[in-house]
Motif scaffolding. Structure first.
Motif, PDB file in Angstrom:
ATOM      1  N   MET A  76       0.839  -1.198   0.000  1.00  0.00           N
ATOM      2  CA  MET A  76       0.000   0.000   0.000  1.00  0.00           C
ATOM      3  C   MET A  76       0.877   1.253   0.000  1.00  0.00           C
ATOM      4  O   MET A  76       0.634   2.200  -0.747  1.00  0.00           O
ATOM      5  CB  MET A  76      -0.927   0.007   1.214  1.00  0.00           C
ATOM      6  N   VAL A  77       1.902   1.233   0.834  1.00  0.00           N
ATOM      7  CA  VAL A  77       2.824   2.366   0.909  1.00  0.00           C
ATOM      8  C   VAL A  77       3.563   2.532  -0.413  1.00  0.00           C
ATOM      9  O   VAL A  77       3.735   3.654  -0.908  1.00  0.00           O
ATOM     10  CB  VAL A  77       3.818   2.189   2.080  1.00  0.00           C
ATOM     11  N   LYS A  78       3.991   1.446  -1.004  1.00  0.00           N
ATOM     12  CA  LYS A  78       4.732   1.517  -2.279  1.00  0.00           C
ATOM     13  C   LYS A  78       3.863   2.127  -3.373  1.00  0.00           C
ATOM     14  O   LYS A  78       4.342   2.945  -4.166  1.00  0.00           O
ATOM     15  CB  LYS A  78       5.216   0.118  -2.681  1.00  0.00           C
ATOM     16  N   LEU A  79       2.598   1.772  -3.409  1.00  0.00           N
ATOM     17  CA  LEU A  79       1.710   2.346  -4.412  1.00  0.00           C
ATOM     18  C   LEU A  79       1.594   3.865  -4.218  1.00  0.00           C
ATOM     19  O   LEU A  79       1.679   4.626  -5.177  1.00  0.00           O
ATOM     20  CB  LEU A  79       0.335   1.691  -4.355  1.00  0.00           C
ATOM     21  N   VAL A  80       1.432   4.306  -2.986  1.00  0.00           N
ATOM     22  CA  VAL A  80       1.330   5.735  -2.692  1.00  0.00           C
ATOM     23  C   VAL A  80       2.620   6.450  -3.079  1.00  0.00           C
ATOM     24  O   VAL A  80       2.598   7.502  -3.726  1.00  0.00           O
ATOM     25  CB  VAL A  80       0.997   5.974  -1.200  1.00  0.00           C
ATOM     26  N   SER A  81       3.766   5.888  -2.703  1.00  0.00           N
ATOM     27  CA  SER A  81       5.034   6.557  -3.010  1.00  0.00           C
ATOM     28  C   SER A  81       5.283   6.612  -4.513  1.00  0.00           C
ATOM     29  O   SER A  81       5.759   7.626  -5.026  1.00  0.00           O
ATOM     30  CB  SER A  81       6.206   5.898  -2.268  1.00  0.00           C
ATOM     31  N   ASP A  82       4.936   5.555  -5.234  1.00  0.00           N
ATOM     32  CA  ASP A  82       5.088   5.580  -6.694  1.00  0.00           C
ATOM     33  C   ASP A  82       4.117   6.564  -7.340  1.00  0.00           C
ATOM     34  O   ASP A  82       4.451   7.210  -8.333  1.00  0.00           O
ATOM     35  CB  ASP A  82       4.874   4.186  -7.286  1.00  0.00           C
ATOM     36  N   ALA A  83       2.923   6.702  -6.782  1.00  0.00           N
ATOM     37  CA  ALA A  83       1.942   7.658  -7.322  1.00  0.00           C
ATOM     38  C   ALA A  83       2.444   9.091  -7.203  1.00  0.00           C
ATOM     39  O   ALA A  83       2.050   9.957  -7.984  1.00  0.00           O
ATOM     40  CB  ALA A  83       0.604   7.497  -6.606  1.00  0.00           C
ATOM     41  N   CYS A  84       3.306   9.352  -6.234  1.00  0.00           N
ATOM     42  CA  CYS A  84       3.840  10.705  -6.021  1.00  0.00           C
ATOM     43  C   CYS A  84       5.049  11.027  -6.898  1.00  0.00           C
ATOM     44  O   CYS A  84       5.475  12.186  -6.962  1.00  0.00           O
ATOM     45  CB  CYS A  84       4.202  10.895  -4.556  1.00  0.00           C
ATOM     46  N   ASN A  85       5.605  10.003  -7.575  1.00  0.00           N
ATOM     47  CA  ASN A  85       6.726  10.254  -8.483  1.00  0.00           C
ATOM     48  C   ASN A  85       6.289  11.218  -9.578  1.00  0.00           C
ATOM     49  O   ASN A  85       5.242  11.042 -10.202  1.00  0.00           O
ATOM     50  CB  ASN A  85       7.214   8.952  -9.134  1.00  0.00           C
ATOM     51  N   GLY A  86       7.074  12.250  -9.785  1.00  0.00           N
ATOM     52  CA  GLY A  86       6.764  13.236 -10.817  1.00  0.00           C
ATOM     53  C   GLY A  86       5.718  14.253 -10.405  1.00  0.00           C
ATOM     54  O   GLY A  86       5.380  15.140 -11.189  1.00  0.00           O
ATOM     55  N   LEU A  87       5.184  14.121  -9.197  1.00  0.00           N
ATOM     56  CA  LEU A  87       4.200  15.083  -8.683  1.00  0.00           C
ATOM     57  C   LEU A  87       4.734  15.824  -7.465  1.00  0.00           C
ATOM     58  O   LEU A  87       4.688  17.044  -7.402  1.00  0.00           O
ATOM     59  CB  LEU A  87       2.901  14.373  -8.292  1.00  0.00           C
ATOM     60  N   VAL A  88       5.190  15.060  -6.485  1.00  0.00           N
ATOM     61  CA  VAL A  88       5.722  15.641  -5.256  1.00  0.00           C
ATOM     62  C   VAL A  88       7.245  15.651  -5.343  1.00  0.00           C
ATOM     63  O   VAL A  88       7.879  16.667  -5.110  1.00  0.00           O
ATOM     64  CB  VAL A  88       5.262  14.848  -4.017  1.00  0.00           C
ATOM     65  N   TRP A  89       7.796  14.518  -5.656  1.00  0.00           N
ATOM     66  CA  TRP A  89       9.239  14.365  -5.813  1.00  0.00           C
ATOM     67  C   TRP A  89       9.514  13.803  -7.188  1.00  0.00           C
ATOM     68  O   TRP A  89       8.608  13.329  -7.883  1.00  0.00           O
ATOM     69  CB  TRP A  89       9.816  13.460  -4.736  1.00  0.00           C
ATOM     70  N   VAL A  90      10.780  13.824  -7.577  1.00  0.00           N
ATOM     71  CA  VAL A  90      11.161  13.251  -8.862  1.00  0.00           C
ATOM     72  C   VAL A  90      11.187  11.736  -8.758  1.00  0.00           C
ATOM     73  O   VAL A  90      10.718  11.032  -9.647  1.00  0.00           O
ATOM     74  CB  VAL A  90      12.525  13.813  -9.329  1.00  0.00           C
ATOM     75  N   ASP A  91      11.715  11.230  -7.655  1.00  0.00           N
ATOM     76  CA  ASP A  91      11.832   9.786  -7.462  1.00  0.00           C
ATOM     77  C   ASP A  91      11.576   9.459  -5.994  1.00  0.00           C
ATOM     78  O   ASP A  91      12.027  10.184  -5.105  1.00  0.00           O
ATOM     79  CB  ASP A  91      13.231   9.329  -7.868  1.00  0.00           C
ATOM     80  N   ASP A  92      10.881   8.353  -5.734  1.00  0.00           N
ATOM     81  CA  ASP A  92      10.560   8.007  -4.351  1.00  0.00           C
ATOM     82  C   ASP A  92      11.788   7.588  -3.541  1.00  0.00           C
ATOM     83  O   ASP A  92      11.681   7.375  -2.338  1.00  0.00           O
ATOM     84  CB  ASP A  92       9.453   6.957  -4.274  1.00  0.00           C
ATOM     85  N   ALA A  93      12.964   7.547  -4.141  1.00  0.00           N
ATOM     86  CA  ALA A  93      14.197   7.355  -3.376  1.00  0.00           C
ATOM     87  C   ALA A  93      14.461   8.561  -2.479  1.00  0.00           C
ATOM     88  O   ALA A  93      15.276   8.482  -1.561  1.00  0.00           O
ATOM     89  CB  ALA A  93      15.380   7.128  -4.311  1.00  0.00           C
ATOM     90  N   GLN A  94      13.739   9.668  -2.711  1.00  0.00           N
ATOM     91  CA  GLN A  94      13.856  10.862  -1.875  1.00  0.00           C
ATOM     92  C   GLN A  94      13.115  10.706  -0.548  1.00  0.00           C
ATOM     93  O   GLN A  94      13.252  11.545   0.334  1.00  0.00           O
ATOM     94  CB  GLN A  94      13.325  12.079  -2.628  1.00  0.00           C
TER      95      GLN A  94
END
Length: 132
Positions: A76-94
Motif C-alpha cells: 500500500m505504501v509503495k503504491l502511494v510513493s510511486d503515485a507521487c513520483n513526478g508530482l511531489v518528488w522526482v523519485d521516491d528514493a527521496q
C-alpha cells in the motif's frame, strides 16, 4: 514543512507485482489506475505543486479497510510513493522516513496521507524496537 495532507475515500489499493509478457515487464492495469487516481487527487487538491528533485521527504500514511482481508501494508505504501513520483518528488528514493498503519475491519475504507519535507539535519526519534 508539510507538503500534502489528504484523505482518499475507498478501499486502499495495493501495488501489484510486475507482470511479464512477451519478454516485457509491465505494471498491472489495476495498479496503474490506482496510482493515477491518487495522482489526480493530489493534483486536484494541490494544483501548484511541482516535483522537487532535491528535497527529502517523510510519508505518514494511515490505511483503513472495511474487510479483514490480509493485504500487505508495504505494498500500500509503495503504491502511494510511486503515485507521487513526478508530482511531489522526482523519485521516491527521496523518501527517507516512513510511518504507516493499516486497520482492518473498519466501517469504511480510506487512505489518509501526509507528506512532509524534512532536512538532512532532522533527527527522528527511534521507535522502541530500534532502541533495543
Amino acid at each position: 514543512m508539510e507538503i500534502i495532507r489528504l484523505r482518499i475515500d475507498g478501499e486502499p489499493p495495493t501495488k501489484g507485482r510486475p507482470r511479464f509478457a512477451s519478454g516485457r515487464v509491465y505494471t498491472p492495469k489495476t495498479t496503474k489506475e490506482a496510482e493515477d487516481a491518487i495522482g489526480w487527487e493530489i493534483k486536484a487538491r494541490y494544483p501548484a505543486l511541482e516535483p522537487d528533485g532535491d528535497g527529502l521527504y517523510r510519508i505518514e500514511a494511515y490505511f483503513s479497510q472495511s474487510s479483514y482481508q490480509r493485504r500487505d501494508l508495504d505494498n500500500m505504501v509503495k503504491l502511494v510513493s510511486d503515485a507521487c513520483n513526478g508530482l511531489v518528488w522526482v523519485d521516491d528514493a527521496q523518501v527517507v522516513e516512513l510511518s504507516a498503519r493499516l486497520a482492518r475491519g473498519r466501517p469504511e475504507g480510506f487512505t489518509e496521507l501526509v507528506i512532509v519535507r524534512v532536512s538532512e539535519t532532522d533527527e527522528s526519534i527511534p521507535t522502541r524496537a530500534c532502541m533495543r
